[in-house]
Design a protein around this motif. Structure first.
Motif, short mmCIF file in Angstrom:
data_model
loop_
_atom_site.label_atom_id
_atom_site.label_comp_id
_atom_site.label_asym_id
_atom_site.label_seq_id
_atom_site.Cartn_x
_atom_site.Cartn_y
_atom_site.Cartn_z
N VAL A 1 0.83 -1.20 0.00
CA VAL A 1 0.00 0.00 0.00
C VAL A 1 0.86 1.25 0.00
O VAL A 1 0.70 2.15 -0.83
N SER A 2 1.80 1.34 0.92
CA SER A 2 2.68 2.51 0.98
C SER A 2 3.90 2.19 1.84
O SER A 2 3.88 1.25 2.64
N VAL A 3 4.94 2.97 1.65
CA VAL A 3 6.17 2.85 2.43
C VAL A 3 6.50 4.22 3.02
O VAL A 3 6.49 5.23 2.31
N ASN A 4 6.76 4.25 4.31
CA ASN A 4 7.08 5.51 4.98
C ASN A 4 8.33 5.35 5.82
O ASN A 4 8.56 4.29 6.42
N ALA A 5 9.14 6.39 5.84
CA ALA A 5 10.33 6.39 6.67
C ALA A 5 9.93 6.47 8.14
O ALA A 5 8.90 7.08 8.48
N PRO A 6 10.69 5.84 9.04
CA PRO A 6 10.35 5.93 10.47
C PRO A 6 10.46 7.36 10.96
O PRO A 6 11.26 8.16 10.45
N ALA A 7 9.66 7.69 11.95
CA ALA A 7 9.68 9.05 12.50
C ALA A 7 11.03 9.34 13.14
O ALA A 7 11.65 8.46 13.74
N ALA A 8 11.48 10.57 13.00
CA ALA A 8 12.76 10.96 13.58
C ALA A 8 12.68 10.91 15.11
O ALA A 8 11.67 11.31 15.70
N ARG A 9 13.73 10.38 15.71
CA ARG A 9 13.74 10.29 17.17
C ARG A 9 13.98 11.66 17.79
O ARG A 9 14.82 12.44 17.32
N GLN A 10 13.24 11.96 18.84
CA GLN A 10 13.43 13.22 19.53
C GLN A 10 14.62 13.14 20.47
O GLN A 10 14.97 12.07 20.97
N ALA A 11 15.23 14.27 20.68
CA ALA A 11 16.40 14.31 21.57
C ALA A 11 15.98 14.02 23.00
O ALA A 11 14.88 14.39 23.43
N GLY A 12 16.84 13.34 23.73
CA GLY A 12 16.55 13.03 25.13
C GLY A 12 16.86 14.21 26.03
O GLY A 12 17.39 15.24 25.59
N ILE A 13 16.50 14.09 27.28
CA ILE A 13 16.79 15.14 28.26
C ILE A 13 17.52 14.54 29.45
O ILE A 13 17.42 13.34 29.71
N MET A 14 18.24 15.37 30.16
CA MET A 14 18.94 14.95 31.37
C MET A 14 18.11 15.35 32.59
O MET A 14 17.51 16.42 32.62
N VAL A 15 18.07 14.46 33.55
CA VAL A 15 17.36 14.76 34.79
C VAL A 15 18.36 14.76 35.94
O VAL A 15 19.39 14.08 35.89
N ALA A 16 18.03 15.54 36.97
CA ALA A 16 18.97 15.72 38.07
C ALA A 16 18.83 14.67 39.16
O ALA A 16 19.75 14.45 39.94
N SER A 17 17.68 13.98 39.18
CA SER A 17 17.47 13.01 40.27
C SER A 17 16.48 11.95 39.84
O SER A 17 15.76 12.10 38.84
N VAL A 18 16.43 10.88 40.65
CA VAL A 18 15.46 9.81 40.39
C VAL A 18 14.05 10.34 40.55
O VAL A 18 13.13 9.98 39.80
N GLU A 19 13.86 11.23 41.51
CA GLU A 19 12.54 11.79 41.76
C GLU A 19 12.03 12.55 40.55
O GLU A 19 10.86 12.45 40.16
N GLU A 20 12.93 13.33 39.92
CA GLU A 20 12.55 14.09 38.73
C GLU A 20 12.22 13.15 37.57
O GLU A 20 11.28 13.37 36.81
N LEU A 21 12.98 12.05 37.46
CA LEU A 21 12.73 11.06 36.41
C LEU A 21 11.35 10.44 36.58
O LEU A 21 10.57 10.34 35.62
N VAL A 22 11.03 10.05 37.82
CA VAL A 22 9.74 9.43 38.09
C VAL A 22 8.61 10.42 37.80
O VAL A 22 7.57 10.07 37.23
N GLU A 23 8.82 11.68 38.16
CA GLU A 23 7.79 12.70 37.94
C GLU A 23 7.51 12.89 36.46
O GLU A 23 6.35 13.00 36.03
#
Length: 249
Positions: free
Chosen positions: A218-240
């Motif tokens: 039917v059709s062929v599409n390129a995979p969506a571009a991956r978004q850049a990741g972010i850095m978190v300062a703590s486990v609590e921020e990651l969970v949030e």
């Protein structure tokens, strides 16, 4: 002992593919083509069996246009003795490929069909299983080790729970996984010799096979571009963030 090794022509695994502007398929113009990596592993294993004195003849077979002869010659440079090209201009479904391979096997009567577990373009992982079913022959997929003991095969295969060892009578269909071996490089003298090895061309009609369409692309599409990741300062921020932004917990 004769071994039949099906191979497929695919875009080289190191090349970045692009989709056509009309989304009808992958644009292969001016791209480097190669033997499917899993098929190359199958060729290498067949050559090793021949070097060990177990195999007397290696027949490589491919389904496609005249362009597939380039990859077949490469397989011959690696050690295959002769080739059979089954002419086909259109991209065929796995069941159609399996039917054509079954017809070739009926003529060749190989004791072992050794093939890659899947191609890196379609990723179907179906042809080997379908071929074994059409042949009513035993099969072992995802092989990571292969031993020939008289008229039987001892195959170690990779499964979710670890490793499984099967003992199969021949003729049988074996599909190869990455850890079975590491393919060699073709030497220049062998590449020159491969040009003189016999390569026969047949059609589906010659083999007595009638093909029909089983699926439509039917059709062929390129995979969506991956978004850049972010850095978190703590486990609590990651969970949030996982809870409130990603909403995965």
């Amino acid at each position: 002992m004769k071994v039949l090794v099906p191979v497929k022509r695919v875009v080289d695994a190191n090349v970045k593919v692009r989709v056509k502007a009309d989304n009808t398929n992958v644009d292969t113009a001016n791209l480097k083509m190669a033997i499917n990596p899993f098929c190359e592993i199958a060729v290498e294993e067949a050559v090793r069996l021949k070097e060990a004195g177990v195999v007397s003849e290696i027949v490589v077979v491919s389904v496609g246009s005249k362009a597939v002869q380039e990859q077949m010659r490469t397989a011959m440079a690696l050690g295959a003795d002769r080739g059979i090209q089954v002419e086909a201009e259109d991209e065929l479904a796995p069941i159609s490929i399996a039917k054509l391979l079954k017809a070739v096997q009926d003529k060749e009567q190989a004791q072992l069909i050794l093939m890659g577990k899947q191609s890196i373009d379609g990723d179907n992982n179906q042809t080997g299983q379908m071929l074994a079913a059409l042949m009513d022959a035993p099969q072992a997929t995802f092989a990571s080790k292969l031993q020939v003991e008289g008229n039987t095969l001892l195959v170690t295969r990779e499964v979710d729970g670890g490793l499984q060892t099967l003992k199969l009578p021949m003729p049988a269909v074996i599909t190869t996984d990455l850890r079975l071996n590491e393919p060699r490089y073709a030497k220049l003298p062998d590449i020159m010799k491969a040009k003189r090895k016999p390569l026969d061309t047949v059609t589906a009609a010659d083999l007595g096979v009638t093909l029909k369409s089983h699926q439509n692309l039917v059709s062929v599409n390129a995979p969506a571009a991956r978004q850049a990741g972010i850095m978190v300062a703590s486990v609590e921020e990651l969970v949030e963030k996982l809870k409130n932004e990603a909403k995965v917990i």
